[in-house]
Design a protein around this motif. Structure first.
Motif, mmCIF file in Angstrom:
data_model
loop_
_atom_site.group_PDB
_atom_site.id
_atom_site.type_symbol
_atom_site.label_atom_id
_atom_site.label_comp_id
_atom_site.label_asym_id
_atom_site.label_seq_id
_atom_site.Cartn_x
_atom_site.Cartn_y
_atom_site.Cartn_z
ATOM 1 N N LEU A 240 0.838 -1.203 0.000
ATOM 2 C CA LEU A 240 0.000 0.000 0.000
ATOM 3 C C LEU A 240 0.873 1.253 0.000
ATOM 4 C CD1 LEU A 240 -2.978 0.932 0.104
ATOM 5 C CD2 LEU A 240 -2.743 1.081 2.589
ATOM 6 N N GLU A 241 1.942 1.234 0.797
ATOM 7 C CA GLU A 241 2.840 2.384 0.839
ATOM 8 C C GLU A 241 3.534 2.595 -0.501
ATOM 9 O OE1 GLU A 241 3.792 1.495 5.547
ATOM 10 O OE2 GLU A 241 5.345 1.195 4.044
ATOM 11 N N LEU A 242 3.884 1.461 -1.151
ATOM 12 C CA LEU A 242 4.545 1.574 -2.451
ATOM 13 C C LEU A 242 3.604 2.228 -3.471
ATOM 14 C CD1 LEU A 242 7.161 0.851 -3.996
ATOM 15 C CD2 LEU A 242 6.024 -1.242 -4.728
ATOM 16 N N LYS A 243 2.344 1.825 -3.459
ATOM 17 C CA LYS A 243 1.367 2.472 -4.351
ATOM 18 C C LYS A 243 1.256 3.954 -4.004
ATOM 19 C CE LYS A 243 -1.033 1.317 -7.180
ATOM 20 N NZ LYS A 243 -0.871 1.163 -8.647
ATOM 21 N N GLY A 244 1.280 4.246 -2.701
ATOM 22 C CA GLY A 244 1.196 5.631 -2.262
ATOM 23 C C GLY A 244 2.374 6.447 -2.757
ATOM 24 N N ARG A 245 3.533 5.830 -2.702
ATOM 25 C CA ARG A 245 4.722 6.519 -3.198
ATOM 26 C C ARG A 245 4.585 6.790 -4.695
ATOM 27 N NH1 ARG A 245 10.079 4.991 -5.825
ATOM 28 N NH2 ARG A 245 8.440 4.132 -7.120
ATOM 29 N N ASP A 246 4.014 5.838 -5.428
ATOM 30 C CA ASP A 246 3.834 6.045 -6.869
ATOM 31 C C ASP A 246 2.862 7.192 -7.138
ATOM 32 O OD1 ASP A 246 5.590 4.031 -7.260
ATOM 33 O OD2 ASP A 246 4.101 2.498 -7.761
ATOM 34 N N ILE A 247 1.855 7.337 -6.278
ATOM 35 C CA ILE A 247 0.927 8.459 -6.442
ATOM 36 C C ILE A 247 1.639 9.767 -6.090
ATOM 37 C CG2 ILE A 247 -1.193 9.489 -5.514
ATOM 38 C CD1 ILE A 247 -2.216 6.534 -5.274
ATOM 39 N N TYR A 248 2.480 9.702 -5.066
ATOM 40 C CA TYR A 248 3.296 10.859 -4.684
ATOM 41 C C TYR A 248 4.114 11.347 -5.882
ATOM 42 C CZ TYR A 248 6.615 13.446 -1.621
ATOM 43 O OH TYR A 248 7.380 14.408 -1.004
ATOM 44 N N LEU A 249 4.667 10.389 -6.631
ATOM 45 C CA LEU A 249 5.449 10.747 -7.817
ATOM 46 C C LEU A 249 4.527 11.266 -8.917
ATOM 47 C CD1 LEU A 249 8.099 7.905 -8.212
ATOM 48 C CD2 LEU A 249 8.233 10.018 -6.948
ATOM 49 N N ARG A 250 3.415 10.575 -9.126
ATOM 50 C CA ARG A 250 2.491 10.935 -10.204
ATOM 51 C C ARG A 250 1.992 12.364 -10.037
ATOM 52 N NH1 ARG A 250 -3.233 8.240 -9.972
ATOM 53 N NH2 ARG A 250 -3.616 10.075 -8.680
ATOM 54 N N GLU A 251 1.650 12.729 -8.795
ATOM 55 C CA GLU A 251 1.104 14.060 -8.554
ATOM 56 C C GLU A 251 2.192 15.123 -8.458
ATOM 57 O OE1 GLU A 251 -1.868 14.518 -8.942
ATOM 58 O OE2 GLU A 251 -2.884 12.609 -8.532
ATOM 59 N N GLY A 252 3.448 14.678 -8.508
ATOM 60 C CA GLY A 252 4.540 15.653 -8.495
ATOM 61 C C GLY A 252 4.744 16.330 -7.161
ATOM 62 N N SER B 175 -3.063 13.263 12.185
ATOM 63 C CA SER B 175 -3.952 12.107 12.094
ATOM 64 C C SER B 175 -4.340 11.880 10.636
ATOM 65 C CB SER B 175 -5.200 12.353 12.934
ATOM 66 O OG SER B 175 -5.917 13.437 12.400
ATOM 67 N N SER B 176 -4.815 10.682 10.345
ATOM 68 C CA SER B 176 -5.269 10.398 8.986
ATOM 69 C C SER B 176 -6.462 11.280 8.632
ATOM 70 C CB SER B 176 -5.633 8.921 8.843
ATOM 71 O OG SER B 176 -4.482 8.126 9.035
ATOM 72 N N LEU B 177 -7.288 11.581 9.640
ATOM 73 C CA LEU B 177 -8.429 12.476 9.423
ATOM 74 C C LEU B 177 -7.942 13.836 8.927
ATOM 75 C CD1 LEU B 177 -11.528 12.846 9.918
ATOM 76 C CD2 LEU B 177 -10.910 13.872 12.100
ATOM 77 N N TRP B 178 -6.862 14.301 9.528
ATOM 78 C CA TRP B 178 -6.286 15.581 9.112
ATOM 79 C C TRP B 178 -5.857 15.506 7.647
ATOM 80 C CZ3 TRP B 178 -1.672 17.374 7.141
ATOM 81 C CH2 TRP B 178 -1.463 18.758 7.212
ATOM 82 N N HIS B 179 -5.197 14.405 7.278
ATOM 83 C CA HIS B 179 -4.720 14.266 5.896
ATOM 84 C C HIS B 179 -5.890 14.244 4.905
ATOM 85 C CE1 HIS B 179 -0.402 13.908 6.342
ATOM 86 N NE2 HIS B 179 -0.562 13.062 7.328
ATOM 87 N N VAL C 98 -1.957 8.376 1.906
ATOM 88 C CA VAL C 98 -1.879 8.679 3.350
ATOM 89 C C VAL C 98 -1.089 7.594 4.071
ATOM 90 C CG1 VAL C 98 -3.214 9.029 5.456
ATOM 91 C CG2 VAL C 98 -3.963 10.087 3.333
ATOM 92 N N ALA C 99 -1.244 6.332 3.644
ATOM 93 C CA ALA C 99 -0.455 5.260 4.261
ATOM 94 C C ALA C 99 1.034 5.534 4.069
ATOM 95 C CB ALA C 99 -0.821 3.910 3.653
ATOM 96 N N TYR C 100 1.392 5.982 2.871
ATOM 97 C CA TYR C 100 2.793 6.325 2.589
ATOM 98 C C TYR C 100 3.253 7.475 3.480
ATOM 99 C CZ TYR C 100 6.720 8.326 -0.089
ATOM 100 O OH TYR C 100 7.933 8.854 -0.467
ATOM 101 N N LEU C 101 2.440 8.528 3.554
ATOM 102 C CA LEU C 101 2.821 9.700 4.352
ATOM 103 C C LEU C 101 2.951 9.341 5.836
ATOM 104 C CD1 LEU C 101 0.543 12.428 2.734
ATOM 105 C CD2 LEU C 101 3.010 12.194 2.490
ATOM 106 N N GLN C 102 2.053 8.475 6.321
ATOM 107 C CA GLN C 102 2.074 8.130 7.745
ATOM 108 C C GLN C 102 3.285 7.277 8.112
ATOM 109 O OE1 GLN C 102 0.454 9.981 9.464
ATOM 110 N NE2 GLN C 102 -1.716 9.552 9.734
#
Lengths: 238, 304
Positions: free
Chosen positions: A51-63, A116-120, A218-222
């Motif tokens: 899940l974090e790896l997918k999150g990182r890929d979104i982090y890259l995708r969104e720049g 918190s995740s709610l904050w994100h 958010v999983a990646y950020l957390q």
């Protein structure tokens, strides 16, 4: 040796050019492969969960890296604000690393667990709801888009070929592990056994029924900056 | 008459001399200022190698005679700052919040420190300067959930608070049906003088002070656990039930928002930053918690 001689012989000049340039490489690059202070071993580093790896890929995708760095430098003003300075070992599974070079927004190297995740969720929807002076764009589609993770095992295999130590069972169970982390109250023992007890389990996007891109991001950020246990860390001589 | 060119040595190379105009390459010497600057940089480099970390070796690198490193410099900077703060910090550690608040010089120091702590740890939810956001209380008014005294604020920050508004709708594991939740909504709307259906509110009032037991936390008049009473007795202040009559809303005061609050419940969580720390955020040391408590106290005017 007369300059004339060098100038009039292409093979000789080529050899000398290569020699001169090699010195720079030998002195600046080669030591990075053996010096203790740059390949420091630290406790706690692990490959990203699916899940974090997918999150990182979104982090890259969104720049995100265009505005956010992930590199806390050893200066007092940075360590007081962001926490312990970044270690080389903390980006060892980042391909490519996300150090960044510009901070329009704050550094994210240790953002994990800070909010918190709610904050994100609220912040991704519209950053100004929480930080009135923010210039960060809204990312409302993250919570709308379902996460496409059919290719997650493939992505982990690619990471494996460039040196990330994913085990066979990690790749085999990629989809199950991803779902276990994103869906609250699901069976997560196997996930924790593979990736360690510190893996954050949460309803990252506030929607327990769907796995969205927001879940992954958010999983990646957390997780960012939380892997190394600094209470058990002593810096090597630098 | 044009200046004669000074005779300059050539490199000896000659091209295109078939037609009697040989092309030659002058071997002009480098300008003196450039040459000496260049030599100076070489000398500088050698001096630098002696004093500062420079060359890699097989097992490490040359450390330089000064023993400088950016990590040492960081440690020294932190030590210097700590030493400068120590006289103040020692006093703050010894004194009670009340004593500090009566010493203008120390208070000024504590508030400056608290402001930095707040900006980094609290502002993400409570907003810059404590302005608040939906679900995250504003700290700049005198409407408090758990009390606005120095002691209450300190306890909130140190040990955290957990909202405990239960869900009431059957679909969310509550024990009331849609109509009853609607009645309660109308009654709560009436408490803050908003448009409502009087007949439904009448039914809601009975539920509020009866079967639903809202008055146990919000008080018989709905004015919250700090000010309210239930059958003449003061309520448990640490419950943090909001005053429903003042038009200040944490989750919105529209019909829809109130209905949602009643139906699904609200369980806002203020994390603990001190003794009750549970791994959220960065644990703050007792001194920072004191400082940020004093800062938050001033935000609301410190009227409690």
């Amino acid at each position: 040796m007369k300059h004339d001689t060098i100038e009039k012989s292409i093979p000789l000049m080529s050899i000398l050019v290569v020699l001169v340039i090699s010195i720079g490489g030998l002195v600046e690059i080669v030591p990075l492969f053996y010096l203790d202070s740059v390949i420091e071993k630290v406790e706690g580093m692990r490959p990203y969960t699916p899940l974090e790896l997918k999150g990182r890929d979104i982090y890259l995708r969104e720049g995100c890296y265009n505005c956010h760095s992930q590199m806390i430098r050893p200066f007092r003003d940075e360590t007081e604000r962001y926490g312990h300075y970044s270690l080389a070992a903390e980006s060892q599974y980042d391909h490519p690393f996300q150090w960044g070079s510009k901070r329009t927004g704050p550094d994210l190297a240790r953002v994990g667990g800070k909010y918190s995740s709610l904050w994100h969720q609220e912040h991704m929807r519209r950053p100004r709801n929480l930080v009135p002076e923010s210039v960060m764009p809204n990312y409302p589609w993250l919570e709308k888009n379902s996460l496409d993770y059919a290719d997650i095992a493939k992505r982990m295999e690619v990471m494996q070929t460039i040196g990330v130590p994913y085990s066979a069972s990690m790749i085999q169970n990629a989809v199950a592990d991803l779902e276990a982390q994103a869906i609250p109250d699901s069976e997560s023992d196997a996930l924790l056994e593979r990736y360690g007890d510190k893996v954050v389990l949460d309803d990252f996007d506030g929607d327990a029924k769907r796995i969205t891109e927001l879940d992954a991001l958010v999983a990646y950020l957390q997780m960012l900056g939380t892997l190394v246990d600094f209470s058990a860390y002593t810096a090597q001589e630098r | 008459m044009a200046d004669e060119k000074k005779p300059v040595e050539t490199t000896g190379h000659q091209w295109d001399d078939d037609e009697g105009y040989p092309l030659k390459e002058y071997n002009n010497p480098l300008p003196k200022w450039w040459l000496y600057t260049f030599y100076a940089t070489i000398v500088w480099a050698v001096i630098y190698w002696v004093f500062f970390p420079a060359w890699p070796t097989l097992s490490g690198f040359t450390k330089g005679t000064l023993g400088w490193s950016q990590y040492k410099q960081l440690d020294e900077e932190i030590a210097t700052a700590k030493a400068a703060q120590k006289p103040f910090d020692d006093q703050l550690a010894k004194m009670s919040l009340k004593e500090i608040s009566q010493d203008p010089r120390l208070l000024q120091y504590a508030i400056s420190g608290g402001k930095a702590v707040f900006g980094d740890n609290c502002a993400p939810c409570h907003g810059s300067g404590g302005i608040g956001a939906k679900g995250f209380p504003t700290l700049v008014d005198d409407d408090w959930l758990y009390g606005g005294s120095l002691a209450a604020i300190h306890e909130t920050i140190d040990s955290g608070r957990t909202g405990a508004m239960p869900a009431h709708l059957e679909a969310h594991d509550g024990s009331f049906n849609t109509a009853q939740v609607e009645n309660l909504t109308d009654y709560v709307l009436s408490l803050s003088n908003q448009p409502h259906d009087a007949a439904q509110a009448f039914k809601g009032k009975a539920l509020f002070n009866g079967e639903a037991g809202c008055n146990g936390c919000h008080g018989d008049l709905g004015n919250g656990s700090l000010k309210g009473t239930m059958e003449g007795e003061a309520l448990e202040a640490s419950v943090g039930a909001p005053n429903l009559t003042d038009g200040i809303w944490l989750y919105g005061g529209s019909r829809k928002a109130i209905n949602q609050s009643i139906a699904k419940g609200r369980n806002g969580k203020m994390p603990a930053w001190g003794s009750g720390f549970e791994g959220f955020g960065r644990k703050l040391d007792p001194l920072s918690i004191k400082e940020v408590s004093l800062y938050v106290h001033t935000l609301s005017g410190g009227s409690f």
